[in-house]
Design a protein around this motif. Structure first.
Motif, short mmCIF file in Angstrom:
data_model
loop_
_atom_site.label_atom_id
_atom_site.label_comp_id
_atom_site.label_asym_id
_atom_site.label_seq_id
_atom_site.Cartn_x
_atom_site.Cartn_y
_atom_site.Cartn_z
N PHE A 111 94.47 36.89 -56.54
CA PHE A 111 93.09 36.99 -57.03
C PHE A 111 92.72 38.42 -57.42
CE2 PHE A 111 92.25 32.91 -54.70
CZ PHE A 111 91.88 32.19 -55.83
N ILE A 112 93.27 39.43 -56.74
CA ILE A 112 92.94 40.82 -57.09
C ILE A 112 93.87 41.38 -58.15
CG2 ILE A 112 91.99 41.26 -54.80
CD1 ILE A 112 94.52 42.80 -54.12
N LEU A 113 94.91 40.63 -58.51
CA LEU A 113 95.85 41.10 -59.52
C LEU A 113 95.20 41.38 -60.88
CD1 LEU A 113 98.79 41.78 -60.25
CD2 LEU A 113 99.13 39.35 -60.80
N PRO A 114 94.29 40.49 -61.38
CA PRO A 114 93.65 40.78 -62.68
C PRO A 114 92.93 42.12 -62.72
CG PRO A 114 93.26 38.51 -62.05
CD PRO A 114 93.91 39.16 -60.88
N PHE A 115 92.29 42.50 -61.59
CA PHE A 115 91.60 43.78 -61.57
C PHE A 115 92.58 44.93 -61.79
CE2 PHE A 115 90.78 47.53 -58.93
CZ PHE A 115 89.65 48.03 -59.55
N PHE A 116 93.71 44.91 -61.07
CA PHE A 116 94.67 45.99 -61.20
C PHE A 116 95.31 46.02 -62.58
CE2 PHE A 116 94.47 45.65 -56.56
CZ PHE A 116 94.31 46.98 -56.23
N LEU A 117 95.50 44.85 -63.18
CA LEU A 117 96.06 44.79 -64.54
C LEU A 117 95.09 45.41 -65.54
CD1 LEU A 117 97.67 41.22 -64.60
CD2 LEU A 117 98.84 43.42 -64.47
N VAL A 118 93.81 45.03 -65.42
CA VAL A 118 92.80 45.59 -66.33
C VAL A 118 92.64 47.08 -66.11
CG1 VAL A 118 90.35 45.54 -66.95
CG2 VAL A 118 91.59 43.40 -66.56
N TYR A 119 92.61 47.50 -64.82
CA TYR A 119 92.46 48.93 -64.52
C TYR A 119 93.63 49.73 -65.07
CZ TYR A 119 92.27 53.30 -61.95
OH TYR A 119 92.24 54.63 -61.63
N PHE A 120 94.85 49.22 -64.87
CA PHE A 120 96.04 49.95 -65.33
C PHE A 120 96.06 50.04 -66.85
CE2 PHE A 120 100.51 50.22 -66.56
CZ PHE A 120 100.90 51.33 -65.83
N THR A 121 95.68 48.95 -67.52
CA THR A 121 95.74 48.90 -68.98
C THR A 121 94.61 49.68 -69.63
OG1 THR A 121 96.77 46.72 -68.82
CG2 THR A 121 95.89 47.37 -70.97
N CYS A 122 93.39 49.49 -69.13
CA CYS A 122 92.21 50.04 -69.81
C CYS A 122 91.72 51.35 -69.22
CB CYS A 122 91.07 49.01 -69.76
SG CYS A 122 91.48 47.43 -70.53
N HIS A 123 92.21 51.75 -68.05
CA HIS A 123 91.73 52.98 -67.43
C HIS A 123 92.85 53.98 -67.15
CE1 HIS A 123 87.50 51.84 -66.63
NE2 HIS A 123 87.99 50.61 -66.65
N PHE A 124 93.84 53.53 -66.41
CA PHE A 124 94.88 54.47 -65.98
C PHE A 124 95.68 55.01 -67.17
CE2 PHE A 124 99.18 55.49 -64.49
CZ PHE A 124 98.87 56.43 -63.52
N ILE A 125 96.13 54.12 -68.05
CA ILE A 125 96.93 54.57 -69.21
C ILE A 125 96.11 55.50 -70.11
CG2 ILE A 125 98.10 53.79 -71.30
CD1 ILE A 125 99.09 51.38 -69.77
#
Length: 313
Positions: free
Chosen positions: A24-38
């Motif tokens: 359930f928390i995986l989508p958050f980390f995917l969005v954060y990694f794609t749209c924020h961290f990179i």
């Protein structure tokens, strides 16, 4: 003869639900990694390169190390360091807008949630208070620009009532321009802060207020001894979010001053300065260096404010 051989016990297979939490928390980390961290990593990476457009010519990308950061802190011909000047402007505009925002929102939240007054129609007041937050910042800025222009209603009212003998150029004075920016930021965000603080107060156990009332505590004593200490986590959250939002201030002064930061760039904020390098020149090197500077300044000030607000704990 009885058979004493015991049958092997059947092991009951347990069901683990722990994995579903990670799913359930995986989508958050995917969005954060794609749209924020990179993007953040690319911004830091670009800050070490000379990369801009001059007319139709693309210059770079060329690795220049810390040259962009050195350029940021190099004094201009007038002897001023622009990045420090705009940092001061941003902090002044934030402080003058956020301080009354927090104070008024806190007073309104206490007033509407008072167990003694028992104000009716809270939903109506919440809607009315929050309505300015729904107005676009650009529309708010255009409204104030029209009101305080040389031929606007404010000047006409001052002339007709005899309070002024000639038109007042409100945009020629640092105090008036900064004042308009602070008032707009206050009007747009105090409603949102009020609702957050009201939610925090309503989450406090009412027995605490009743006990204070039985002990003979005055409303002021109840506020400082009961409400404020228990509301502290929400209050700190609102202050921190207001700080981070204030350091990213852009739309209100940009539209109000037509991107000029008048008078004499005294209302130019850090993001407005950053936007100058993302216009026609597409200077990704300098804009990256400014972004890293804003990130560092935001972190330092946030830690300083947080530690001062929580030092008693």
């Amino acid at each position: 003869m009885k058979n004493t051989k015991k049958e092997p016990e059947k092991k009951i297979k347990s069901v683990s639900y722990a994995k579903w939490g990670y799913i359930f928390i995986l989508p958050f980390f995917l969005v954060y990694f794609t749209c924020h961290f990179i993007p953040q990593a690319l911004t830091i990476y670009n800050s070490f390169f000379e990369n801009y457009r001059e007319g139709l010519t693309q210059v770079g990308p060329k690795f220049v190390g810390l040259a962009n950061y050195v350029k940021l802190f190099t004094p201009t011909a007038e002897g001023t360091i622009d990045i420090l000047k705009y940092t001061g402007n941003t902090l002044i505009l934030w402080a003058c807008g956020a301080a009354p925002q927090i104070i008024v929102a806190l007073l309104l939240a206490v007033f509407f949630t008072s167990y003694r007054l028992k104000i009716r129609g809270q939903q109506f007041f919440k809607t009315v208070i929050y309505m300015p937050n729904l107005i676009m910042a650009s529309a708010f800025s255009m409204l104030f620009f029209t009101l305080f222009s040389n031929v606007g209603p404010v000047n006409q009212l001052l002339l007709s009532t005899g309070l002024a003998d000639k038109q007042i150029d409100f945009f020629a004075y640092t105090f008036t321009v900064r004042g308009m920016v602070c008032i707009m930021n206050f009007l747009m965000w105090y409603g949102n802060t009020t609702i957050l603080l009201m939610a925090g107060i309503m989450g406090i156990d009412q027995n605490m207020f009743e006990a204070a009332n039985i002990d003979g505590a005055t409303p002021v004593q109840t506020f400082f001894k009961v409400t404020l200490p228990l509301l502290k986590p929400i209050l700190i959250y609102t202050v921190m979010t207001a700080l981070i939002g204030g350091l990213q201030m852009f739309d209100v002064p940009q539209v109000l001053t037509k991107g000029l930061g008048m008078p004499d760039r005294t209302s130019t904020t850090l993001i407005m300065y950053l936007n100058n390098f993302l216009g026609t020149s597409k200077n990704y090197g300098m804009s990256g260096a400014i972004s890293v500077y804003i990130f560092i300044i935001t972190g330092i000030i946030s830690i300083f404010v947080y530690r001062n607000l929580t030092k008693e704990d």
